[in-house]
Scaffold this motif. Structure first.
Motif, short mmCIF file in Angstrom:
data_model
loop_
_atom_site.label_atom_id
_atom_site.label_comp_id
_atom_site.label_asym_id
_atom_site.label_seq_id
_atom_site.Cartn_x
_atom_site.Cartn_y
_atom_site.Cartn_z
N SER A 185 0.86 -1.17 0.01
CA SER A 185 -0.10 -0.04 -0.06
C SER A 185 0.93 1.21 0.03
O SER A 185 0.25 2.46 -0.05
N ASN A 188 0.86 2.65 3.77
CA ASN A 188 -0.54 3.27 4.20
C ASN A 188 -0.91 2.55 5.84
O ASN A 188 -1.01 1.29 5.86
N GLY A 190 -3.64 3.15 7.44
CA GLY A 190 -5.04 2.55 7.38
C GLY A 190 -5.00 1.30 7.14
O GLY A 190 -5.85 0.33 7.54
N THR A 191 -4.47 0.75 6.01
CA THR A 191 -4.52 -0.17 5.63
C THR A 191 -3.75 -1.39 6.44
O THR A 191 -4.45 -2.81 6.48
#
Length: 305
Positions: A185, A188, A190-191
């Motif tokens: 990602s 990231n 959040g991922t």
């Protein structure tokens, strides 16, 4: 007569919440708050939150391994602690359960990784079924050693060992998936958090349930026949775990082109998870019912007042 009916109704309303029931609820709440598994879960959540907020506020990537470690192990350690505390008729040392968790999980990941490397290349359409056979076999290595030694003989002990090995495997696997998701990602956060959350919440319905079912059958059949045995019931439990594992992998690998297709796949995956977890819960309850008479027989009678 109507006055008596009104009086009876008034009495039933007044006794609906008796002091005894409130004391019972209070004792239950105190037991939960004092339980080791609950304290592990709450403290782990707090630790995960603090690491996550510190990493985001400082933008320091050194916290990423700590976040992955705590996020991947929180639910597995909590579940194993919960089950270990329920093996009343056959108390399990923490060291034995920890060895089953760590060595069972690590050896399972290593063996499965080596064998699956060839399986993914050679089996073609039977890949997912082959993966299920390999992983379910690899996770049984340490529980089988404990089974053959025969020191811990209750079915609840077998379930705990199976769940411990499965949860150790799941925790290490989650760490790998989370790291790969983070890299792919582009860093990231959040991922990364989503991967840890989803796999952590679903882990009891996956590897824990499948290995727990096999070990429950192993220990139950030994108790029934009086010796270690691999019979039709054990083979059937292993085959059931492999099929559930393969179905889980198959539907989780599908991605529908539309929202309806995606929702259908997710609902089927949820159904497989519910079936797996329901089977494990059923075996836990049956094991506790079998061990209850033994616990009562071993409990010394209280002195007469």
């Amino acid at each position: 007569m109507s006055d008596r009916y009104r009086q009876a109704g008034t009495m039933s309303l007044d006794t609906s919440a008796t002091p005894e029931s409130r004391r019972t609820d209070g004792r239950f709440l105190v037991r939960v708050l004092r339980a080791g598994w609950f304290q592990i879960f709450v403290s782990g959540l707090v630790l995960f939150y603090l690491i996550d907020k510190t990493m985001v506020s400082t933008r320091n990537p050194n916290f990423i391994p700590s976040l992955i470690l705590v996020g991947a192990f929180l639910v597995p350690v909590t579940l194993v602690s919960y089950l270990g505390g329920r093996a009343q008729g056959d108390p399990l040392p923490l060291s034995t359960v920890a060895v089953c968790f760590l060595w069972g999980g690590a050896s399972g990941v290593i063996i499965a990784g080596i064998l699956e490397y060839r399986t993914l290349r050679d089996l073609g359409p039977l890949t997912l079924l082959g993966v299920g056979v390999i992983e379910e076999s690899a996770k049984l290595l340490v529980p089988l050693i404990l089974y053959i030694r025969g020191r811990y003989r209750s079915e609840m002990s077998g379930i705990t060992f199976g769940v411990a090995a499965g949860m150790g495997f799941a925790a290490l696997e989650t760490m790998g998936y989370a790291f790969v998701a983070f890299i792919q990602s582009g860093g990231n956060i959040g991922t990364l958090e989503e991967t840890l959350l989803v796999r952590g919440l679903l882990s009891p319905a996956g590897h824990a349930a499948w290995t727990g079912l096999i070990c429950a059958t192993l220990w139950r059949e030994r108790a029934r026949l009086g010796r270690p045995v691999i019979n039709r019931a054990v083979v059937g439990a292993f085959a059931l775990a492999v099929v559930l594992h393969a179905l889980w992998d198959m539907f989780n690998s599908l991605r529908g082109p539309t929202f309806v297709d995606w929702l259908g796949v997710e609902l089927i995956s949820l159904g497989i998870a519910i079936i797996s977890l329901t089977l494990l819960i059923r075996r836990v309850r049956e094991a506790e019912q079998r061990s209850a008479p033994l616990v009562e027989a071993e409990t010394p009678p209280s002195p007469a007042s």
